[in-house]
Design a protein around this motif. Structure first.
Motif, mmCIF file in Angstrom:
data_model
loop_
_atom_site.group_PDB
_atom_site.id
_atom_site.type_symbol
_atom_site.label_atom_id
_atom_site.label_comp_id
_atom_site.label_asym_id
_atom_site.label_seq_id
_atom_site.Cartn_x
_atom_site.Cartn_y
_atom_site.Cartn_z
ATOM 1 N N ASP A 175 0.857 -1.296 -0.082
ATOM 2 C CA ASP A 175 -0.090 -0.065 0.123
ATOM 3 C C ASP A 175 0.793 1.272 0.075
ATOM 4 O O ASP A 175 0.567 2.080 -0.620
ATOM 5 N N GLU A 176 1.874 1.403 1.007
ATOM 6 C CA GLU A 176 2.755 2.487 0.776
ATOM 7 C C GLU A 176 3.535 2.666 -0.650
ATOM 8 O O GLU A 176 3.791 3.734 -0.708
ATOM 9 N N LEU A 177 3.714 1.483 -1.166
ATOM 10 C CA LEU A 177 4.398 1.714 -2.423
ATOM 11 C C LEU A 177 3.452 2.335 -3.349
ATOM 12 O O LEU A 177 3.867 3.385 -4.242
ATOM 13 N N LEU A 178 2.220 1.856 -3.421
ATOM 14 C CA LEU A 178 1.214 2.556 -4.234
ATOM 15 C C LEU A 178 0.959 4.293 -4.004
ATOM 16 O O LEU A 178 1.362 4.936 -4.938
ATOM 17 N N GLU A 179 1.008 4.332 -2.927
ATOM 18 C CA GLU A 179 0.946 5.655 -2.573
ATOM 19 C C GLU A 179 2.187 6.608 -2.919
ATOM 20 O O GLU A 179 2.204 7.712 -3.380
ATOM 21 N N GLN A 180 3.391 6.014 -2.686
ATOM 22 C CA GLN A 180 4.604 6.671 -3.150
ATOM 23 C C GLN A 180 4.666 6.767 -4.758
ATOM 24 O O GLN A 180 5.242 7.750 -5.129
ATOM 25 N N GLY A 181 4.137 5.744 -5.339
ATOM 26 C CA GLY A 181 4.067 5.736 -6.905
ATOM 27 C C GLY A 181 3.289 6.924 -7.359
ATOM 28 O O GLY A 181 3.559 7.676 -8.239
ATOM 29 N N ILE A 182 2.109 7.308 -6.558
ATOM 30 C CA ILE A 182 1.276 8.261 -6.811
ATOM 31 C C ILE A 182 2.025 9.542 -6.919
ATOM 32 O O ILE A 182 1.876 10.401 -7.585
ATOM 33 N N HIS A 183 2.770 9.803 -5.669
ATOM 34 C CA HIS A 183 3.539 10.967 -5.427
ATOM 35 C C HIS A 183 4.517 10.999 -6.549
ATOM 36 O O HIS A 183 4.753 12.416 -7.267
ATOM 37 N N ASN A 184 5.349 9.964 -6.934
ATOM 38 C CA ASN A 184 6.289 10.017 -8.167
ATOM 39 C C ASN A 184 5.649 10.489 -9.150
ATOM 40 O O ASN A 184 6.138 11.086 -10.124
ATOM 41 N N ALA A 185 4.418 9.984 -9.597
ATOM 42 C CA ALA A 185 3.672 10.151 -10.923
ATOM 43 C C ALA A 185 3.438 11.636 -10.952
ATOM 44 O O ALA A 185 3.513 12.219 -12.019
ATOM 45 N N PHE A 186 2.809 12.158 -9.636
ATOM 46 C CA PHE A 186 2.609 13.479 -9.843
ATOM 47 C C PHE A 186 3.726 14.402 -10.165
ATOM 48 O O PHE A 186 3.775 15.369 -10.781
ATOM 49 N N ALA A 187 4.845 13.975 -9.603
ATOM 50 C CA ALA A 187 6.009 14.913 -9.720
ATOM 51 C C ALA A 187 6.416 14.758 -11.068
ATOM 52 O O ALA A 187 7.082 16.038 -11.426
ATOM 53 N N LEU A 188 6.599 13.765 -11.996
ATOM 54 C CA LEU A 188 7.009 13.794 -13.014
ATOM 55 C C LEU A 188 5.954 14.372 -14.115
ATOM 56 O O LEU A 188 6.195 14.927 -15.285
ATOM 57 N N LEU A 189 4.748 14.374 -13.827
ATOM 58 C CA LEU A 189 3.632 15.137 -14.574
ATOM 59 C C LEU A 189 3.406 16.497 -13.996
ATOM 60 O O LEU A 189 2.736 17.222 -14.844
ATOM 61 N N GLY A 190 4.195 17.005 -13.075
ATOM 62 C CA GLY A 190 4.465 18.256 -12.789
ATOM 63 C C GLY A 190 3.105 18.853 -12.125
ATOM 64 O O GLY A 190 2.426 19.890 -12.259
ATOM 65 N N ILE A 191 2.485 18.016 -11.311
ATOM 66 C CA ILE A 191 1.032 18.387 -10.800
ATOM 67 C C ILE A 191 1.508 18.638 -9.150
ATOM 68 O O ILE A 191 1.962 17.927 -8.457
ATOM 69 N N GLU A 192 0.858 19.732 -8.842
ATOM 70 C CA GLU A 192 1.365 20.466 -7.702
ATOM 71 C C GLU A 192 0.900 19.675 -6.600
ATOM 72 O O GLU A 192 -0.413 19.125 -6.682
ATOM 73 N N ARG A 193 1.463 19.099 -5.422
ATOM 74 C CA ARG A 193 0.904 18.598 -4.358
ATOM 75 C C ARG A 193 -0.524 18.974 -3.676
ATOM 76 O O ARG A 193 -1.358 18.428 -3.490
ATOM 77 N N GLU A 194 -0.551 20.568 -3.647
ATOM 78 C CA GLU A 194 -1.731 21.209 -2.991
ATOM 79 C C GLU A 194 -3.016 21.112 -3.862
ATOM 80 O O GLU A 194 -4.091 20.860 -3.581
ATOM 81 N N GLN A 195 -2.654 20.720 -5.338
ATOM 82 C CA GLN A 195 -3.413 20.571 -6.396
ATOM 83 C C GLN A 195 -4.025 19.228 -6.544
ATOM 84 O O GLN A 195 -4.979 18.850 -6.706
ATOM 85 N N ALA A 196 -3.160 18.277 -5.793
ATOM 86 C CA ALA A 196 -3.572 17.040 -5.994
ATOM 87 C C ALA A 196 -4.438 16.444 -4.689
ATOM 88 O O ALA A 196 -4.453 15.278 -4.509
ATOM 89 N N GLY A 197 -5.207 17.208 -4.237
ATOM 90 C CA GLY A 197 -6.473 16.852 -3.312
ATOM 91 C C GLY A 197 -5.546 16.487 -1.918
ATOM 92 O O GLY A 197 -4.837 16.964 -1.147
ATOM 93 N N THR A 198 -5.826 15.115 -1.578
ATOM 94 C CA THR A 198 -5.651 14.545 -0.308
ATOM 95 C C THR A 198 -4.259 13.899 0.026
ATOM 96 O O THR A 198 -4.078 13.404 1.157
ATOM 97 N N LEU A 199 -3.242 14.273 -0.844
ATOM 98 C CA LEU A 199 -1.932 13.823 -0.659
ATOM 99 C C LEU A 199 -1.397 14.448 0.507
ATOM 100 O O LEU A 199 -1.486 15.744 0.547
ATOM 101 N N ALA A 200 -0.754 13.926 1.277
ATOM 102 C CA ALA A 200 -0.003 14.591 2.581
ATOM 103 C C ALA A 200 1.263 15.095 2.026
ATOM 104 O O ALA A 200 1.899 14.820 1.093
#
Length: 200
Positions: A175-200
């Motif tokens: 589960d932690e790996l999936l969550e980290q994968g979301i962080h990594n994908a957002f970083a590669l796509l240039g999606i801001e963390r505050e824009q990405a909703g519920t990510l800590a």
């Protein structure tokens, strides 16, 4: 008894869908024609009415699976970066991980596809680019081709993350790996963390 064209097409599609599920569950090499036809509720003899070979079915099923993924996930995602977020969150979800039969063929079959006939590789390439181009269009609406390789790289990272998450015996770590994968994908796509909703 002769069946109409529509019946034949519906039967063919039933075989394709059943094969797609079994390939993802048991692998291409681990799925014989007998098992594939049994899944579709048909006899072995009916196989060659619809396909010239198992390779023909594999190429058709892989293409069908990617078309379905594009139609059910990518095409329904919102425009722009919000849609990218939806695609990433779906792909790297525990639900997707735990339902491999109905999930992405890339995460289930990449290792086998590389050993398949050229027709299957071509069908896979066309199908995966359809999905990736949907991501690229949300990343750069005015020039999606300029970001196609970046979108493809993100897709590859997500498929690898999903594969590894499925293989881990430690569910919490998976589960932690999936969550980290979301962080990594957002970083590669240039999606801001505050824009990405519920990510800590």
């Amino acid at each position: 008894m002769r069946y109409g064209k529509e019946h034949k097409q519906a039967t063919r599609q039933r075989i394709i869908e059943a094969a797609g599920r079994r390939f993802k569950r048991d692998g291409i090499d681990g799925s014989g024609i007998s098992a594939l036809m049994k899944d579709a509720g048909l006899t072995n003899g009916a196989f060659y009415t619809h396909f010239t070979s198992k390779d023909d079915l594999v190429a058709t099923a892989v293409a069908d699976q990617l078309r379905a993924q594009n139609a059910s996930v990518v095409a329904h995602a919102a425009p722009g970066r919000a849609g990218l977020e939806q695609i990433v969150r779906w792909y790297l979800s525990a639900q997707h991980r735990d339902s491999a039969d109905d999930g992405c063929p890339s995460a289930a079959l990449l290792d086998e596809i590389r050993r398949c006939a050229d027709s299957t590789k071509q069908a896979y390439t066309e199908g995966v680019l359809m999905v990736v181009d949907g991501m690229a269009a949300r990343l750069a609406l005015d020039d999606p081709l300029s970001v196609r390789t970046r979108a493809l790289s993100v897709y590859a990272m997500m498929a690898g993350t999903l594969q590894l998450s499925r293989a881990l015996a430690d569910k919490r770590l998976a589960d932690e790996l999936l969550e980290q994968g979301i962080h990594n994908a957002f970083a590669l796509l240039g999606i801001e963390r505050e824009q990405a909703g519920t990510l800590a």
